[in-house]
Design a protein around this motif. Structure first.
Motif, PDB file in Angstrom:
ATOM      1  N   ARG A  49       0.833  -1.207   0.000  1.00 12.10           N
ATOM      2  CA  ARG A  49       0.000   0.000   0.000  1.00 12.10           C
ATOM      3  C   ARG A  49       0.867   1.257   0.000  1.00 12.10           C
ATOM      4  O   ARG A  49       0.569   2.236  -0.686  1.00 12.10           O
ATOM      5  N   LYS A 143      -2.863   7.005   1.263  1.00 13.94           N
ATOM      6  CA  LYS A 143      -2.631   7.165   2.709  1.00 13.94           C
ATOM      7  C   LYS A 143      -1.639   8.313   2.927  1.00 13.94           C
ATOM      8  O   LYS A 143      -0.454   8.106   3.192  1.00 13.94           O
ATOM      9  N   ASN A 150      -9.708  14.325   8.465  1.00 18.14           N
ATOM     10  CA  ASN A 150      -9.825  13.199   9.406  1.00 18.14           C
ATOM     11  C   ASN A 150      -9.680  13.677  10.858  1.00 18.14           C
ATOM     12  O   ASN A 150     -10.380  13.210  11.750  1.00 18.14           O
ATOM     13  N   SER A 179     -10.855   4.689  10.246  1.00 18.59           N
ATOM     14  CA  SER A 179     -11.293   3.284  10.212  1.00 18.59           C
ATOM     15  C   SER A 179     -12.239   3.074   9.043  1.00 18.59           C
ATOM     16  O   SER A 179     -12.816   4.033   8.526  1.00 18.59           O
ATOM     17  N   THR A 203      -7.028  -4.098   7.409  1.00 22.51           N
ATOM     18  CA  THR A 203      -7.945  -4.882   8.257  1.00 22.51           C
ATOM     19  C   THR A 203      -9.229  -5.214   7.483  1.00 22.51           C
ATOM     20  O   THR A 203      -9.783  -6.310   7.629  1.00 22.51           O
TER      21      THR A 203
HETATM   22  N1  PMP Z   1      -9.663   4.579   6.728  1.00 24.55           N
HETATM   23  C1  PMP Z   1      -8.905   5.585   7.209  1.00 24.55           C
HETATM   24  C2  PMP Z   1      -9.244   6.989   6.828  1.00 24.55           C
HETATM   25  C3  PMP Z   1      -7.827   5.308   8.065  1.00 24.55           C
HETATM   26  O1  PMP Z   1      -7.062   6.300   8.544  1.00 24.55           O
HETATM   27  C4  PMP Z   1      -7.565   3.962   8.437  1.00 24.55           C
HETATM   28  C5  PMP Z   1      -6.456   3.647   9.399  1.00 24.55           C
HETATM   29  N2  PMP Z   1      -5.223   3.681   8.772  1.00 24.55           N
HETATM   30  C6  PMP Z   1      -8.371   2.945   7.905  1.00 24.55           C
HETATM   31  C7  PMP Z   1      -9.410   3.296   7.055  1.00 24.55           C
HETATM   32  C8  PMP Z   1      -8.120   1.500   8.229  1.00 24.55           C
HETATM   33  O2  PMP Z   1      -6.974   1.039   7.575  1.00 24.55           O
HETATM   34  P1  PMP Z   1      -6.102  -0.158   8.167  1.00 24.55           P
HETATM   35  O3  PMP Z   1      -7.039  -1.303   8.403  1.00 24.55           O
HETATM   36  O4  PMP Z   1      -5.111  -0.436   7.097  1.00 24.55           O
HETATM   37  O5  PMP Z   1      -5.485   0.342   9.425  1.00 24.55           O
END
Ligand code: PMP
Length: 273
Positions: A49, A143, A150, A179, A203
């Protein structure tokens, strides 16, 4: 110790330049990776990612993915991290402040570890969420460290005695402030499609894998807040919160205790740790 490019340095000796583009423009990308009992969870997926995020913002990583992997593994060992997280970011480096990219593409990588227990109480007992308009940009699939939307969404949760804020764009539920969001209806899982409006969580991918294994339908489909209110179960997922039941959305109770499907997914998830 902190990883700065290819060096391990004591925290007090780390100096970030005032003209680091991460600091001035939020021009960078990051990953948060879980460590359970010294073992890294899904490192390869996080690095894939990261590589994609870098490509999407035309950022040149300072070393290969294989080297990053070795450095992160070493960082965890040096810091003796048992259960916690690795925060890892790369910015477009240091240059006189100009919006356009600098010519000398020397990105700056930093990573550090933090001890963090699993949030077992909330994983077992569930949380309350509130909702707000999704005011973020149109590339939520990257990301990036540019997280103001956020940050404001999460603060909204805190100010409203909730644990997370679920965001809504054009009447469609997108995701939490940090999340992904799921509902369960008639035994099927529903979550927002992995397009530019959400981050495709690692996740979330694990939940998809588990659902496939158990024969639970994983349906990527847009849904409204009204459908959330009518759901049988709801939960959020992320690296730090894992699979966390949502019992209440705004003033509406979804369920009085974590639902059966949510618990089944949690149970399978813990077998992977
Ligand atoms: N959406 C956003 C906006 C996030 O910041 C996160 C956390 N990184 C997630 C979803 C969940 O991603 P991950 O399961 O990879 O932590």
């Amino acid at each position: 110790m902190i990883l700065v490019n290819d060096q391990f340095i004591p925290r007090e000796n780390v100096h970030i330049d005032i003209e680091d583009r991460g600091y001035q423009f939020g021009d960078g990308i990051y990953e948060v990776i879980r460590v359970y009992d010294g073992k890294i969870f899904r490192l390869d997926q996080h690095l894939l990612r990261l590589e994609r995020s870098a490509k999407e913002i035309k950022l040149v990583l300072p070393m290969s993915i294989q080297e990053i992997k070795e450095k992160i593994t070493k960082l965890i060992a040096i810091n003796n991290l048992s259960t916690g997280i690795v925060y890892f970011q790369v910015t477009r480096g240091v240059a006189p402040r100009e919006h356009s990219f600098p010519n000398n593409r020397v990105s700056v990588l930093t990573a550090y570890t933090t001890e963090k227990e699993r949030p077992l109480d909330k994983i077992q007992n569930g949380i309350k969420v509130v909702t707000t308009e999704d005011i973020r940009w149109l590339r939520c699939d990257i990301k990036t460290i540019n997280l103001l939307g956020n940050v404001l969404a999460k603060q909204f949760a805190i100010e409203n005695q909730a644990d997370e804020t679920i965001q809504i764009r054009n009447n469609i539920v997108t995701e939490g402030s940090s999340s992904n969001f799921f509902i369960v209806k008639n035994g099927n899982l529903y979550t927002h499609p992995a397009n530019n409006f959400i981050l495709k969580g690692i996740t979330r991918d694990v939940v998809e894998e588990i659902a496939q294994k158990l024969g639970i339908k994983f349906i990527e489909q847009e849904f409204s807040l009204n459908e959330v209110y009518k759901a049988d179960e709801a939960f959020i997922t992320s690296t730090t919160v894992e699979i966390m039941p949502v019992l209440q959305v705004n003033d509406t109770k979804i369920s009085h205790q974590p639902g059966q499907i949510t618990k089944t997914l949690q149970n399978e998830f813990s077998k992977l740790l």
